[in-house]
Design a protein around this motif. Structure first.
Motif, PDB file in Angstrom:
ATOM      1  N   UNK A 499      12.823  -0.999 -13.362  1.00  0.00           N
ATOM      2  CA  UNK A 499      14.001  -1.606 -12.251  1.00  0.00           C
ATOM      3  C   UNK A 499      13.432   0.047 -11.510  1.00  0.00           C
ATOM      4  N   UNK A 500      13.052   0.544 -11.243  1.00  0.00           N
ATOM      5  CA  UNK A 500      12.796   1.594 -10.513  1.00  0.00           C
ATOM      6  C   UNK A 500      11.766   1.864  -9.838  1.00  0.00           C
ATOM      7  N   UNK A 501      10.668   0.542  -9.602  1.00  0.00           N
ATOM      8  CA  UNK A 501       9.751   0.133  -9.172  1.00  0.00           C
ATOM      9  C   UNK A 501       8.447   0.146  -9.731  1.00  0.00           C
ATOM     10  N   UNK A 502       8.369   0.876 -10.741  1.00  0.00           N
ATOM     11  CA  UNK A 502       6.657   0.968 -11.283  1.00  0.00           C
ATOM     12  C   UNK A 502       5.880   0.104 -11.737  1.00  0.00           C
ATOM     13  N   UNK A 503       6.095  -0.900 -11.680  1.00  0.00           N
ATOM     14  CA  UNK A 503       5.552  -2.042 -11.822  1.00  0.00           C
ATOM     15  C   UNK A 503       4.640  -2.468  -9.963  1.00  0.00           C
ATOM     16  N   UNK A 504       5.890  -2.392  -8.504  1.00  0.00           N
ATOM     17  CA  UNK A 504       5.513  -2.853  -7.594  1.00  0.00           C
ATOM     18  C   UNK A 504       4.758  -1.738  -6.956  1.00  0.00           C
ATOM     19  N   UNK A 505       5.011  -0.436  -7.746  1.00  0.00           N
ATOM     20  CA  UNK A 505       4.403   0.653  -7.283  1.00  0.00           C
ATOM     21  C   UNK A 505       2.917   0.197  -8.161  1.00  0.00           C
ATOM     22  N   UNK A 506       2.512   0.217  -9.117  1.00  0.00           N
ATOM     23  CA  UNK A 506       1.009   0.022  -9.718  1.00  0.00           C
ATOM     24  C   UNK A 506       0.179  -1.134  -8.457  1.00  0.00           C
ATOM     25  N   UNK A 507       1.009  -2.066  -8.166  1.00  0.00           N
ATOM     26  CA  UNK A 507       0.437  -3.564  -8.189  1.00  0.00           C
ATOM     27  C   UNK A 507      -0.091  -2.577  -6.121  1.00  0.00           C
ATOM     28  N   UNK A 508       0.762  -2.138  -5.392  1.00  0.00           N
ATOM     29  CA  UNK A 508       0.856  -1.629  -4.013  1.00  0.00           C
ATOM     30  C   UNK A 508      -0.785  -0.981  -3.828  1.00  0.00           C
ATOM     31  N   UNK A 530       1.315   3.797 -18.845  1.00  0.00           N
ATOM     32  CA  UNK A 530       0.708   4.533 -18.158  1.00  0.00           C
ATOM     33  C   UNK A 530       0.624   3.655 -16.736  1.00  0.00           C
ATOM     34  N   UNK A 531      -0.012   4.194 -15.194  1.00  0.00           N
ATOM     35  CA  UNK A 531      -0.094   3.531 -14.676  1.00  0.00           C
ATOM     36  C   UNK A 531      -1.522   3.252 -14.732  1.00  0.00           C
ATOM     37  N   UNK A 532      -2.164   2.696 -13.650  1.00  0.00           N
ATOM     38  CA  UNK A 532      -3.689   2.550 -12.631  1.00  0.00           C
ATOM     39  C   UNK A 532      -3.973   3.422 -12.384  1.00  0.00           C
ATOM     40  N   UNK A 533      -4.428   4.335 -12.214  1.00  0.00           N
ATOM     41  CA  UNK A 533      -5.322   5.740 -11.474  1.00  0.00           C
ATOM     42  C   UNK A 533      -6.621   5.894 -10.305  1.00  0.00           C
ATOM     43  N   UNK A 534      -6.861   6.811 -10.489  1.00  0.00           N
ATOM     44  CA  UNK A 534      -8.199   6.859 -10.073  1.00  0.00           C
ATOM     45  C   UNK A 534      -9.209   5.728  -9.123  1.00  0.00           C
ATOM     46  N   UNK A 535     -10.642   5.499  -9.788  1.00  0.00           N
ATOM     47  CA  UNK A 535     -10.983   4.363  -9.307  1.00  0.00           C
ATOM     48  C   UNK A 535     -10.460   2.930  -8.500  1.00  0.00           C
ATOM     49  N   UNK A 536      -9.490   2.870 -10.221  1.00  0.00           N
ATOM     50  CA  UNK A 536      -8.619   1.405  -9.962  1.00  0.00           C
ATOM     51  C   UNK A 536      -7.796   1.320  -9.385  1.00  0.00           C
ATOM     52  N   UNK A 537      -7.214   2.308  -8.708  1.00  0.00           N
ATOM     53  CA  UNK A 537      -6.280   1.931  -7.698  1.00  0.00           C
ATOM     54  C   UNK A 537      -5.847   3.498  -7.064  1.00  0.00           C
ATOM     55  N   UNK A 538      -5.800   3.526  -5.670  1.00  0.00           N
ATOM     56  CA  UNK A 538      -5.557   5.067  -4.735  1.00  0.00           C
ATOM     57  C   UNK A 538      -3.494   5.298  -5.199  1.00  0.00           C
TER      58      UNK A 538
END
Length: 727
Positions: A499-508, A530-538
């Motif tokens: 609800x604080x936006x973790x999923x929308x942050x990762x999606x953007x 765990x959110x997608x980082x590195x080569x998968x997401x900026x």
């Protein structure tokens, strides 16, 4: 006759205070003050001692020709009066009143007593108020005043301890003759010698007592030179070799903590002596903004009232805690089974008003406390639990529900709690009745008040902002120009739930990587997964941080803008407060309290909260080109004035009532409330275990003589345990 032996090496001011306090004390026991100058390098100390020697016949001054260290120095003193009991007193200690009479009385309370130690602020297992750590004196108290409270609250009481503490140690002569002097061969210039003496005494049938009715101040770290820490470690190793069961005895004593009722009795006495009214804050144990507001409000009221907080605790218990600087007063009650006992404690503490901050995880009976005590109460809505069992007005997709009616709520609750039947209309009816009877019902933002009134129109809600920015100058934000080819650094702050936006942050961030956009995202904090980082997401995730470090982290990350991707109508947001203080550009959703707090502010955007990821990325790409590359601030927000009560807590809040204490506080009264929390059954055991292990690790870390135990745990396991407990 008692020989009070004070070895002196460094610390003129402490030495003067120590000797003066001994000579000025009101002991009826005859004593001789044996001061031994252990070849002090400070000429002022030597001069002071020579001048004092001629002024008081009770003082005997001895001088070592060369520095012998603590052990040989006190051995010299103990050999002087072969018929005298002795008190070993550090030169950085301070005594008061008839301290010596009470120590001697304890020493002869049983034939087998070998030594007696008083309470102190800095005496490990004899420390007050925090057990096993160094403490400042409680605010408003000096040694004499605090010692009198110990005398009053714990008169004639003692407990067994595994070892005396050498800063102030009364030794009976018959025990000294039986056991022998300190071991100068093994313990050289000091540290561990009194523990070795006590273990040798144990083996010969002598016991050691803590005099619960005596307090002696101890500064600590003054009596010896800076090489003390290596000597402490060496002493621990020697004790382990000479007495393998020493650490087991001490560890068992720490776990049992038999002195807790005595410390509680003195806490009670200090609370009574303050004659301040007590306020009870009822809240949850989930931390976050609610806990921060509770702490800030308690701190701001500390000079006018004693603040106690009641939180749920695992196993169907509640924890009652005194919220004051450097205090550790905690009581535990099964609730509602021990409701009468809790009410009795609240009356004994002088509680005159209750402020309800949250009911989550509490028994429904918690709402009855004000009526049962016969006191007024307030309520602050930190979220929407009063009208929504889900707390946040979100549905199963973790997005705002828009409050479309009772039927929508019924469908939502059925999917949220399929095994539990919650009647939403009865839930809100109960809240309506409770809030309508409150002295004040408060919300930290106009947005929160309006949403509550949408469901509970009969309740008058005062808009009372939190106090974190009160009386602080708020700077206008500024923005630095970024180069045409540079990326826009977008920062998100906090512990992100859905609800604080973790999923929308990762999606953007994933979309930014896919489009190779000149926008990158930084999460100061962590997400629920765990959110997608590195080569998968900026996206760069920095991990958990301490609240006090946030400004430094922002300075390190150097964000161009801070984004709040909330999917629910937040009622305040302390993270936004930090950005306001730091003068950072922000983008906030058109949902919740954000907008009203940002009126007439430069470099501020309000955007639709429910944008799709591609739309959010397009938004950041556009403002990068239009504003951050050009340096042109957007138009200021045109927001109607919020009708909030800015000085509410100063002008209207504190009840005009006096504390009505029910009875005098003694050791016997403290014992009624000194039970430790019970181990719960069922699923609550895990939370209880984490809480217990965390506190035990703190105790072990604070107890210098037990640090060796921690070293046996591999470093990677220490880190894993620490991270698990924190989470």
């Amino acid at each position: 006759m008692v020989d009070i032996i004070v070895p002196v090496y460094l610390g003129l001011a402490d030495t003067q205070r120590c000797i003066s306090s001994v000579l000025a004390s009101k002991a009826s026991v005859p004593f001789r003050l044996v001061v031994i100058n252990d070849a002090s390098p400070d000429s002022e100390i030597t001069q002071y001692l020579h001048e004092l020697k001629a002024q008081d016949s009770r003082l005997l001054l001895l001088e070592n020709e060369q520095n012998l260290g603590f052990v040989q120095t006190v051995n010299r003193g103990m050999e002087l009066g072969t018929e005298h009991d002795v008190v070993l007193l550090n030169s950085d200690a301070e005594v008061a009143n008839d301290w010596l009479d009470r120590l001697q009385r304890a020493a002869y309370s049983a034939p087998s007593v070998g030594s007696v130690t008083p309470f102190s602020n800095n005496a490990t297992i004899c420390s007050y108020p925090h057990f096993c750590q160094d403490n400042p004196l409680p605010q408003g108290f000096d040694t004499a005043k605090l010692d009198l409270l110990f005398k009053e609250a714990n008169a004639y009481r003692t407990i067994n301890i595994p070892t005396a503490i050498g800063f102030c140690m009364y030794i009976r002569r018959d025990a000294l003759n039986d056991v022998g002097l300190f071991d100068a061969h093994h313990f050289g210039k000091g540290y561990g010698e009194e523990n070795d003496f006590c273990m040798r005494a144990h083996k010969r049938g002598w016991k050691h007592l803590l005099a619960l009715d005596v307090f002696v101040r101890h500064v600590g770290g003054v009596s010896f030179e800076a090489s003390s820490n290596p000597r402490k470690q060496a002493a621990l190793e020697k004790m382990q070799a000479l007495h393998p069961n020493y650490e087991v005895l001490v560890g068992r004593h720490i776990l049992q903590d038999a002195a807790r009722p005595a410390r509680l009795a003195v806490d009670f006495c200090r609370i009574h002596q303050s004659q301040k009214p007590a306020l009870l804050f009822v809240t949850h144990a989930r931390g976050g903004g609610t806990e921060r507001h509770v702490q800030e409000l308690a701190e701001s009221l500390a000079s006018k009232a004693n603040i106690f907080v009641l939180r749920p605790y695992p196993g169907g218990q509640v924890q009652l805690e005194w919220i004051a600087k450097d205090e550790i007063f905690q009581l535990y009650f099964l609730f509602p089974q021990q409701q009468d006992k809790l009410l009795k404690a609240l009356r004994d503490l002088g509680v005159a008003h209750i402020h309800y901050h949250h009911f989550v995880d509490h028994s429904a009976a918690i709402r009855q406390l004000a009526d049962q005590l016969g006191v007024s109460y307030d309520f602050t809505a930190h979220d929407f639990y009063a009208i929504c069992p889900r707390i946040s007005l979100t549905q199963s997709d973790n997005r705002y529900c828009a409050l479309e009616g009772v039927e929508q709520c019924k469908r939502c609750l059925k999917s949220f709690l399929p095994q539990t039947s919650i009647d939403i209309e009865a839930w809100r009816s109960q809240s309506r009745a409770f809030l309508s009877q409150a002295r004040y019902c408060m919300a930290p933002s106009e947005d929160a008040a309006k949403r509550l009134n949408q469901v509970l129109p009969e309740v008058k809600i005062h808009v009372v902002p939190h106090r974190d920015l009160e009386d602080r100058a708020v700077p206008q934000p500024t923005s630095k120009l970024i180069a045409h080819h540079a990326v826009l650094r977008v920062c998100v702050i906090g512990a992100l739930s859905p609800i604080k936006g973790a999923d929308i942050l990762e999606a953007v961030a994933l979309e930014a990587q896919r489009q190779n956009a000149l926008v990158e995202f930084h999460l100061i904090g962590y997400a629920y997964r765990a959110l997608a980082t590195s080569s998968k997401a900026k996206l760069i995730v920095y991990g958990q941080y301490a609240e006090a470090d946030l400004i430094d982290l922002l300075d390190k990350v150097q964000p161009d803008i801070v984004w709040f991707p909330a999917q629910w109508p937040e009622t305040y947001s302390y993270t936004l407060s930090a950005c306001i203080q730091a003068g950072l550009p922000v983008v906030v959703p058109d949902l919740g309290a954000f907008q009203e707090r940002l009126a007439n502010r430069d470099w501020t955007w309000v955007s639709a909260w429910d944008r799709a990821p591609a739309e959010w990325l397009d938004f950041f790409t556009q403002i990068r080109v239009k504003h951050f590359v050009t340096g042109l601030s957007p138009a200021r927000l045109a927001i109607d004035d919020v009708k909030s009560e800015q000085n509410f807590y100063r002008a209207n809040y504190l009840p005009k009532t006096k504390a009505l204490f029910q009875r005098k506080m003694t050791f016997e009264v403290a014992q009624e409330y000194s039970t430790v929390p019970i181990c719960p059954r069922g699923r609550a055991w895990l939370q209880y275990l984490k809480h217990t292990l965390f506190n035990l690790l703190l105790q072990l870390r604070r107890a210098s003589y037990l640090r060796k135990l921690i070293k046996h745990i591999p470093m990677h396991w220490q880190s894993r345990v620490k991270n698990w407990l924190v989470r």
